[in-house]
Design an enzyme around this catalytic site. Structure first.
Site, PDB file in Angstrom:
ATOM      1  N   HIS A  29       0.837  -1.209   0.000  1.00  0.00           N
ATOM      2  CA  HIS A  29       0.000   0.000   0.000  1.00  0.00           C
ATOM      3  C   HIS A  29       0.875   1.265   0.000  1.00  0.00           C
ATOM      4  O   HIS A  29       0.580   2.237  -0.687  1.00  0.00           O
ATOM      5  CB  HIS A  29      -0.867   0.053   1.259  1.00  0.00           C
ATOM      6  CG  HIS A  29      -1.819  -1.082   1.426  1.00  0.00           C
ATOM      7  ND1 HIS A  29      -1.688  -2.011   2.426  1.00  0.00           N
ATOM      8  CD2 HIS A  29      -2.933  -1.448   0.728  1.00  0.00           C
ATOM      9  CE1 HIS A  29      -2.682  -2.881   2.363  1.00  0.00           C
ATOM     10  NE2 HIS A  29      -3.443  -2.570   1.330  1.00  0.00           N
ATOM     11  N   GLN A  51      -0.617  -4.074  -8.958  1.00  0.00           N
ATOM     12  CA  GLN A  51      -0.670  -5.241  -9.851  1.00  0.00           C
ATOM     13  C   GLN A  51      -1.037  -6.505  -9.083  1.00  0.00           C
ATOM     14  O   GLN A  51      -1.531  -7.472  -9.651  1.00  0.00           O
ATOM     15  CB  GLN A  51       0.690  -5.422 -10.538  1.00  0.00           C
ATOM     16  CG  GLN A  51       0.693  -6.536 -11.582  1.00  0.00           C
ATOM     17  CD  GLN A  51       2.094  -6.958 -11.960  1.00  0.00           C
ATOM     18  OE1 GLN A  51       2.978  -6.128 -12.104  1.00  0.00           O
ATOM     19  NE2 GLN A  51       2.308  -8.263 -12.128  1.00  0.00           N
ATOM     20  N   LYS A  52      -0.821  -6.477  -7.775  1.00  0.00           N
ATOM     21  CA  LYS A  52      -1.195  -7.622  -6.925  1.00  0.00           C
ATOM     22  C   LYS A  52      -2.616  -8.098  -7.238  1.00  0.00           C
ATOM     23  O   LYS A  52      -2.901  -9.283  -7.295  1.00  0.00           O
ATOM     24  CB  LYS A  52      -1.077  -7.201  -5.453  1.00  0.00           C
ATOM     25  CG  LYS A  52      -1.729  -8.118  -4.452  1.00  0.00           C
ATOM     26  CD  LYS A  52      -0.889  -9.327  -4.227  1.00  0.00           C
ATOM     27  CE  LYS A  52      -1.396 -10.269  -3.168  1.00  0.00           C
ATOM     28  NZ  LYS A  52      -2.769 -10.203  -2.802  1.00  0.00           N
ATOM     29  N   ARG A  81      -4.121 -10.146   4.090  1.00  0.00           N
ATOM     30  CA  ARG A  81      -4.626 -11.485   4.441  1.00  0.00           C
ATOM     31  C   ARG A  81      -3.507 -12.441   4.850  1.00  0.00           C
ATOM     32  O   ARG A  81      -3.793 -13.509   5.396  1.00  0.00           O
ATOM     33  CB  ARG A  81      -5.445 -12.081   3.291  1.00  0.00           C
ATOM     34  CG  ARG A  81      -6.770 -11.366   3.097  1.00  0.00           C
ATOM     35  CD  ARG A  81      -7.722 -12.122   2.175  1.00  0.00           C
ATOM     36  NE  ARG A  81      -9.064 -11.582   2.227  1.00  0.00           N
ATOM     37  CZ  ARG A  81      -9.594 -10.722   1.351  1.00  0.00           C
ATOM     38  NH1 ARG A  81      -8.871 -10.307   0.329  1.00  0.00           N
ATOM     39  NH2 ARG A  81     -10.822 -10.276   1.503  1.00  0.00           N
TER      40      ARG A  81
END
Ligand code: AMP
Length: 299
Positions: free
Chosen positions: A53, A164-165, A203
């Site tokens: 981020h 792009q993740k 996550r």
């Protein structure tokens, strides 16, 4: 990543972002700045911020006059039974990180501010939103498109930054922007990984130490596929078999999909011809992880 670490720790601590929770106030504040001719950069997030981020926030900070990071765990992109309730919420730590980067505004609305009683609209995207994640999570991308359009309308960014993740998410947002004439530039930034190769994700917090080790099979499988393409393999089923073999070395890993596609159209390929994106979704224990890699064979 070291560069980001340095930027995240060398900032001026007095540059605290202004925290705004009310959508109308957010719009008003940015309208004033736009009247002065300032450009606005937006980074939409669900918080629990990590360097992935922060790399987007740094881009917004460097490339636009006013940087805005939104933090909103959007209920409409989670299906019943998914992890909405247990999704990590760490607003204080997030604000601290963003103040060290000198981000101007954090927009963190409540669910009721974004979806007041009687809210009854939804953005529906077909095509690229129907496959892969859209197949595994049929209501997900309509929730994403709806909240992203709301954020665009509230913030009015010149540039919006995405990782792009979530490659397919970027494709869905680009399609929405093109089809609905939304006046914003979409900038996709590279995946930030841990030293082990694991793509950073909020996550990852759900993984046990043992599962975290097993989760490395995602990046390893992608690396293997790139290696094979570079050595001349063009048959996608051969790539698929080899990636499956790598992933199956982790006893807790279950493949949701492996997909090799044209990076622009997301159309599946049988033979590698030109640039490709390889997308994976794998469950490691109870945690569903995604990763991808763009391979440019001619480079
Ligand atoms: P999220 O908070 O998961 O909704 O992610 C917010 C934005 O950060 C999205 O555009 C993601 O694609 C991006 N992002 C998440 N993880 C990474 C990562 N490891 N590298 C780069 N961008 C990321």
């Amino acid at each position: 990543m070291e560069k980001i670490e340095k930027m995240a720790t060398s900032g001026n601590e007095e540059l605290k972002p202004v925290l705004i929770t009310d959508p109308e106030e957010m719009r008003r504040r940015l309208n004033e700045l736009r009247k002065e001719g300032k450009t606005v950069g937006l980074v939409p997030t669900m918080g629990a911020l990590h360097y992935g981020h922060l790399s987007l926030a740094i881009a917004a900070k460097n490339e636009t006059d006013v940087s805005v990071v939104s933090i909103f765990v959007n209920p409409t992109q989670f299906a019943p039974g998914e992890d909405f309730d247990k999704y990590p919420r760490t607003l204080d730590a997030d604000l601290e990180l963003l103040s060290q980067l000198g981000i101007d505004f954090v927009f963190a609305p409540s669910a009721s501010a974004m979806y007041p009683a009687g809210f009854d609209a939804s953005v529906h995207i077909g095509g690229v939103a129907k496959i892969l994640e859209g197949e595994c999570r049929p209501t997900h991308f309509d929730g994403v498109a709806t909240v992203v359009l709301k954020l665009f309308n509230i913030v009015g960014p010149n540039i919006a930054y995405f990782g792009q993740k979530d490659f397919q998410q970027v494709a869905v947002v680009k399609k929405m922007v093109a089809d609905l004439n939304v006046p914003v530039e979409i900038d996709m930034r590279p995946i930030i990984r841990e030293k082990s190769g694991l793509a950073m994700s909020s996550r990852n917090e759900y993984l046990s130490a043992e599962e975290r080790g097993q989760a490395l099979v995602l990046s390893k499988a992608l690396e293997k596929a790139e290696e094979l393409i570079r050595s001349g393999v063009r048959d996608v089923s051969a790539l698929y078999d080899e990636m499956k073999r790598v992933i199956e070395t982790a006893p807790s890993a279950k493949i949701d999909y492996i997909y090799v596609a044209d990076p622009d159209s997301l159309e599946e390929m049988e033979r590698v011809a030109g640039n490709v994106v390889i997308l994976l979704a794998v469950r490691v224990g109870a945690t569903r992880l995604i990763d991808n890699r763009i391979v440019e064979p001619q480079r």
